[in-house]
Design a protein around this motif. Sequence first.
Motif, PDB file in Angstrom:
ATOM      1  N   GLY A   1      51.838  35.234  21.399  1.00 28.01           N
ATOM      2  CA  GLY A   1      51.489  36.568  20.937  1.00 28.01           C
ATOM      3  C   GLY A   1      50.379  37.239  21.709  1.00 28.01           C
ATOM      4  O   GLY A   1      50.147  38.442  21.553  1.00 28.01           O
ATOM      5  N   ARG A   2      49.687  36.494  22.538  1.00 28.72           N
ATOM      6  CA  ARG A   2      48.578  37.056  23.304  1.00 28.72           C
ATOM      7  C   ARG A   2      49.092  37.993  24.396  1.00 28.72           C
ATOM      8  O   ARG A   2      50.201  37.841  24.876  1.00 28.72           O
ATOM      9  N   ALA A   3      48.261  38.921  24.787  1.00 30.98           N
ATOM     10  CA  ALA A   3      48.619  39.849  25.859  1.00 30.98           C
ATOM     11  C   ALA A   3      48.501  39.153  27.205  1.00 30.98           C
ATOM     12  O   ALA A   3      47.573  38.370  27.446  1.00 30.98           O
ATOM     13  N   GLY A   4      49.451  39.452  28.106  1.00 35.50           N
ATOM     14  CA  GLY A   4      49.360  38.946  29.464  1.00 35.50           C
ATOM     15  C   GLY A   4      49.766  37.496  29.616  1.00 35.50           C
ATOM     16  O   GLY A   4      50.031  36.775  28.650  1.00 35.50           O
ATOM     17  N   ILE A   5      49.812  37.069  30.874  1.00 34.70           N
ATOM     18  CA  ILE A   5      50.063  35.679  31.240  1.00 34.70           C
ATOM     19  C   ILE A   5      49.134  35.337  32.401  1.00 34.70           C
ATOM     20  O   ILE A   5      48.158  36.045  32.642  1.00 34.70           O
ATOM     21  N   LYS A   6      49.413  34.273  33.117  1.00 35.71           N
ATOM     22  CA  LYS A   6      48.632  33.851  34.278  1.00 35.71           C
ATOM     23  C   LYS A   6      48.348  35.044  35.204  1.00 35.71           C
ATOM     24  O   LYS A   6      49.195  35.910  35.386  1.00 35.71           O
ATOM     25  N   ARG A   7      47.159  35.083  35.734  1.00 36.28           N
ATOM     26  CA  ARG A   7      46.660  36.113  36.658  1.00 36.28           C
ATOM     27  C   ARG A   7      46.190  37.384  35.944  1.00 36.28           C
ATOM     28  O   ARG A   7      45.795  38.336  36.615  1.00 36.28           O
TER      29      ARG A   7
ATOM     30  N   GLY B   1      43.777  39.517  32.920  1.00 37.60           N
ATOM     31  CA  GLY B   1      42.451  39.454  32.306  1.00 37.60           C
ATOM     32  C   GLY B   1      42.458  39.367  30.791  1.00 37.60           C
ATOM     33  O   GLY B   1      41.394  39.355  30.174  1.00 37.60           O
ATOM     34  N   TYR B   2      43.637  39.300  30.205  1.00 39.31           N
ATOM     35  CA  TYR B   2      43.737  39.207  28.752  1.00 39.31           C
ATOM     36  C   TYR B   2      43.869  37.746  28.305  1.00 39.31           C
ATOM     37  O   TYR B   2      43.992  36.841  29.130  1.00 39.31           O
ATOM     38  N   GLN B   3      43.877  37.537  27.009  1.00 37.18           N
ATOM     39  CA  GLN B   3      43.830  36.184  26.463  1.00 37.18           C
ATOM     40  C   GLN B   3      45.004  35.328  26.925  1.00 37.18           C
ATOM     41  O   GLN B   3      44.858  34.121  27.111  1.00 37.18           O
ATOM     42  N   GLY B   4      46.177  35.930  27.090  1.00 38.11           N
ATOM     43  CA  GLY B   4      47.324  35.166  27.544  1.00 38.11           C
ATOM     44  C   GLY B   4      47.162  34.586  28.927  1.00 38.11           C
ATOM     45  O   GLY B   4      47.876  33.648  29.302  1.00 38.11           O
ATOM     46  N   GLY B   5      46.220  35.107  29.699  1.00 45.44           N
ATOM     47  CA  GLY B   5      45.989  34.619  31.046  1.00 45.44           C
ATOM     48  C   GLY B   5      44.918  33.562  31.159  1.00 45.44           C
ATOM     49  O   GLY B   5      44.872  32.829  32.153  1.00 45.44           O
ATOM     50  N   MET B   6      44.068  33.453  30.128  1.00 45.41           N
ATOM     51  CA  MET B   6      42.888  32.590  30.291  1.00 45.41           C
ATOM     52  C   MET B   6      42.554  31.696  29.110  1.00 45.41           C
ATOM     53  O   MET B   6      41.817  30.731  29.265  1.00 45.41           O
ATOM     54  N   GLN B   7      43.040  32.010  27.912  1.00 46.64           N
ATOM     55  CA  GLN B   7      42.722  31.151  26.772  1.00 46.64           C
ATOM     56  C   GLN B   7      43.605  29.914  26.826  1.00 46.64           C
ATOM     57  O   GLN B   7      44.827  30.020  26.955  1.00 46.64           O
ATOM     58  N   CYS B   8      43.012  28.746  26.750  1.00 47.88           N
ATOM     59  CA  CYS B   8      43.729  27.492  26.963  1.00 47.88           C
ATOM     60  C   CYS B   8      43.593  26.559  25.763  1.00 47.88           C
ATOM     61  O   CYS B   8      42.634  26.643  25.003  1.00 47.88           O
ATOM     62  N   PRO B   9      44.538  25.648  25.635  1.00 46.34           N
ATOM     63  CA  PRO B   9      44.371  24.598  24.629  1.00 46.34           C
ATOM     64  C   PRO B   9      43.307  23.613  25.072  1.00 46.34           C
ATOM     65  O   PRO B   9      43.090  23.415  26.271  1.00 46.34           O
TER      66      PRO B   9
ATOM     67  N   GLN C   1      37.415  47.602  29.055  1.00 47.31           N
ATOM     68  CA  GLN C   1      37.850  47.618  27.662  1.00 47.31           C
ATOM     69  C   GLN C   1      37.046  46.597  26.874  1.00 47.31           C
ATOM     70  O   GLN C   1      36.560  45.609  27.429  1.00 47.31           O
ATOM     71  N   LEU C   2      36.947  46.838  25.571  1.00 43.61           N
ATOM     72  CA  LEU C   2      36.205  45.942  24.689  1.00 43.61           C
ATOM     73  C   LEU C   2      37.089  45.556  23.513  1.00 43.61           C
ATOM     74  O   LEU C   2      37.732  46.420  22.892  1.00 43.61           O
ATOM     75  N   TYR C   3      37.099  44.255  23.198  1.00 42.38           N
ATOM     76  CA  TYR C   3      37.861  43.744  22.063  1.00 42.38           C
ATOM     77  C   TYR C   3      36.984  42.817  21.230  1.00 42.38           C
ATOM     78  O   TYR C   3      36.042  42.205  21.743  1.00 42.38           O
ATOM     79  N   ASN C   4      37.312  42.716  19.965  1.00 42.14           N
ATOM     80  CA  ASN C   4      36.696  41.716  19.098  1.00 42.14           C
ATOM     81  C   ASN C   4      37.744  40.645  18.849  1.00 42.14           C
ATOM     82  O   ASN C   4      38.603  40.783  17.977  1.00 42.14           O
ATOM     83  N   ILE C   5      37.707  39.581  19.639  1.00 39.06           N
ATOM     84  CA  ILE C   5      38.781  38.590  19.579  1.00 39.06           C
ATOM     85  C   ILE C   5      38.708  37.716  18.339  1.00 39.06           C
ATOM     86  O   ILE C   5      39.666  36.993  18.037  1.00 39.06           O
TER      87      ILE C   5
ATOM     88  N   ASN D   1      42.623  38.640  18.392  1.00 39.66           N
ATOM     89  CA  ASN D   1      42.814  37.785  19.557  1.00 39.66           C
ATOM     90  C   ASN D   1      43.997  38.231  20.409  1.00 39.66           C
ATOM     91  O   ASN D   1      44.105  37.842  21.571  1.00 39.66           O
ATOM     92  N   GLU D   2      44.874  39.057  19.850  1.00 41.63           N
ATOM     93  CA  GLU D   2      45.996  39.590  20.627  1.00 41.63           C
ATOM     94  C   GLU D   2      45.612  40.843  21.400  1.00 41.63           C
ATOM     95  O   GLU D   2      46.443  41.406  22.122  1.00 41.63           O
ATOM     96  N   GLU D   3      44.362  41.268  21.263  1.00 41.17           N
ATOM     97  CA  GLU D   3      43.819  42.403  22.026  1.00 41.17           C
ATOM     98  C   GLU D   3      44.704  43.647  21.901  1.00 41.17           C
ATOM     99  O   GLU D   3      45.120  44.250  22.880  1.00 41.17           O
ATOM    100  N   ARG D   4      44.923  44.033  20.679  1.00 41.53           N
ATOM    101  CA  ARG D   4      45.716  45.238  20.405  1.00 41.53           C
ATOM    102  C   ARG D   4      44.841  46.473  20.221  1.00 41.53           C
ATOM    103  O   ARG D   4      45.328  47.592  20.346  1.00 41.53           O
ATOM    104  N   TYR D   5      43.556  46.274  19.942  1.00 38.89           N
ATOM    105  CA  TYR D   5      42.710  47.418  19.601  1.00 38.89           C
ATOM    106  C   TYR D   5      41.473  47.457  20.491  1.00 38.89           C
ATOM    107  O   TYR D   5      40.517  46.703  20.299  1.00 38.89           O
ATOM    108  N   ASN D   6      41.498  48.334  21.479  1.00 40.92           N
ATOM    109  CA  ASN D   6      40.365  48.547  22.364  1.00 40.92           C
ATOM    110  C   ASN D   6      39.302  49.342  21.612  1.00 40.92           C
ATOM    111  O   ASN D   6      39.555  50.464  21.174  1.00 40.92           O
TER     112      ASN D   6
END
Length: 507
Positions: free
Chosen positions: A357-363, A365-373, A467-471, A475-480
Amino acid sequence: MKSFIQLCSVIVLTASAAFAVKPTADRPNVILIYADDLGIGMLGCYGQKIVKTPNIDQLAKEGMKFGNYYGGVYCAPTRWTLLTGMHDGRIGGWKQTTAGLPIQRDAGNISQEEFEKRFEQLKKKANPIGENEVFLAQIAQQAGYKTAQFGKLDRGFLTWNERVRRFGWDFHEGYYDHVRCHGFYPPYLWRNGERFELEGNTDPYCGRMSEKGDEPVGSGGKTYSQNVFIKDILAYIRENKDEAFFLYHPTQLPHGPVAIPELHPDYADQDWSLAEKKYASMVRMLDDHVGLIMAELKALGLDDKTVVAFTSDNGHELYYGPKKTFPNTRPGGEKTNLTDKKWRTSECGDIFDGAGGRAGIKRTGYQGGMQCPMIVRWPGKIQPGSETDVLSAHYDFMATMAELLGVEMPKGKDSLSYLPTLLSKPQTKEHDYVIVNNGFNRMGRSALIAKDGFKLVEIDRKKDQFQLYNIKDDNEERYNIEDKYPERVARLKKILLSEIDSARPDL
């Protein structure tokens, strides 16, 4: 004088490694399993519904699961930050060597003489190593531990025996060239500087598949690299069961292009594309290998004498399904944007929703690109089934291991130990923020994640767009929410920009 200091450092490390200690419940072995391009949403314990990961899920049931943990956005920098204990905004974090030279030689495109000439030039231009620089494995060496690495060797992209040893590995086996890692059937691998051949593999491109991933299952060669690694990892554990060790396994799985010796029976008959079946089978193989490692530890009586950590280098990557739509279009050809129509695996045709559900993937700047298990298991020490939202990153593994093994941390590192959190004790030292650098600009660039949950994403530095988010809430960064907090944006922007390309205080 500098040479003398460097020599003394080497002597101290070598001498300390010679007096190996026995693993105990209080001085445990350490095993770090480092998946490649595995999105946090691909694990059952983090919400995956389709692909089963029972062994990794069991680690979470018996250990601690992190919910606010960060890697990087790209392969080589994530490995650099883990091995150096520095965030990858520091100078050198994104300076990797150029890969592919061995393939040119193996394919007959250049002669051995030309290869050697170019390789020497590459070595001279490689990111220099400070004379007094201390790396992750050297922390374990200072504690008298043996150190071993299996898989995708070191930080990337092209390395060599002497350099791997300089990073602190007593034993290493795997690929020196990360482009060769894109195939799973290499004609040869390296073990402590010695080349060894793999039976039935003849392709100089290591059996690399197409991006479509529609080649027949098992094509590419006879000997699958991951089967070599897991066999030798288990052998290493057996051979060193009486001496404390730090074992690091940067696996290729499930990095693509997709290739697998056989489809997992759970997925072979699914109504999916062949690439999707292969990918799911690769994730399942990774999970099976975790299970084999855990079974070996239990069989040898090392279960409660070993800390096992599992993570992934960066966010999810697509080697199947909707890869062509990223990052510009959504289903039906709808154009994406960076506000209310971000590209998401959950909304753009990824049947596994690898980014959860996170925005983005590898490469990105959003959570889908950098948040890891991150999962850590240590029987009798870490409370089973526990979770934490402590802000942490790959570069914290160094300080955590140093505190665990009773070794003094080198001064100037960005790394902070989260061992107190693992042991359910007060975490008195915490990051005010974590920095993730990004040399790409496909969906946001670099980011700063603050302890209070606010995250600043760089969109376009030249145009002063952030942009600024409150994760914590989003955490899906829907609201800047940058318009609501202009002073906070200004403060975090100043910090982020000061950290990118900053000097290394540890050198």
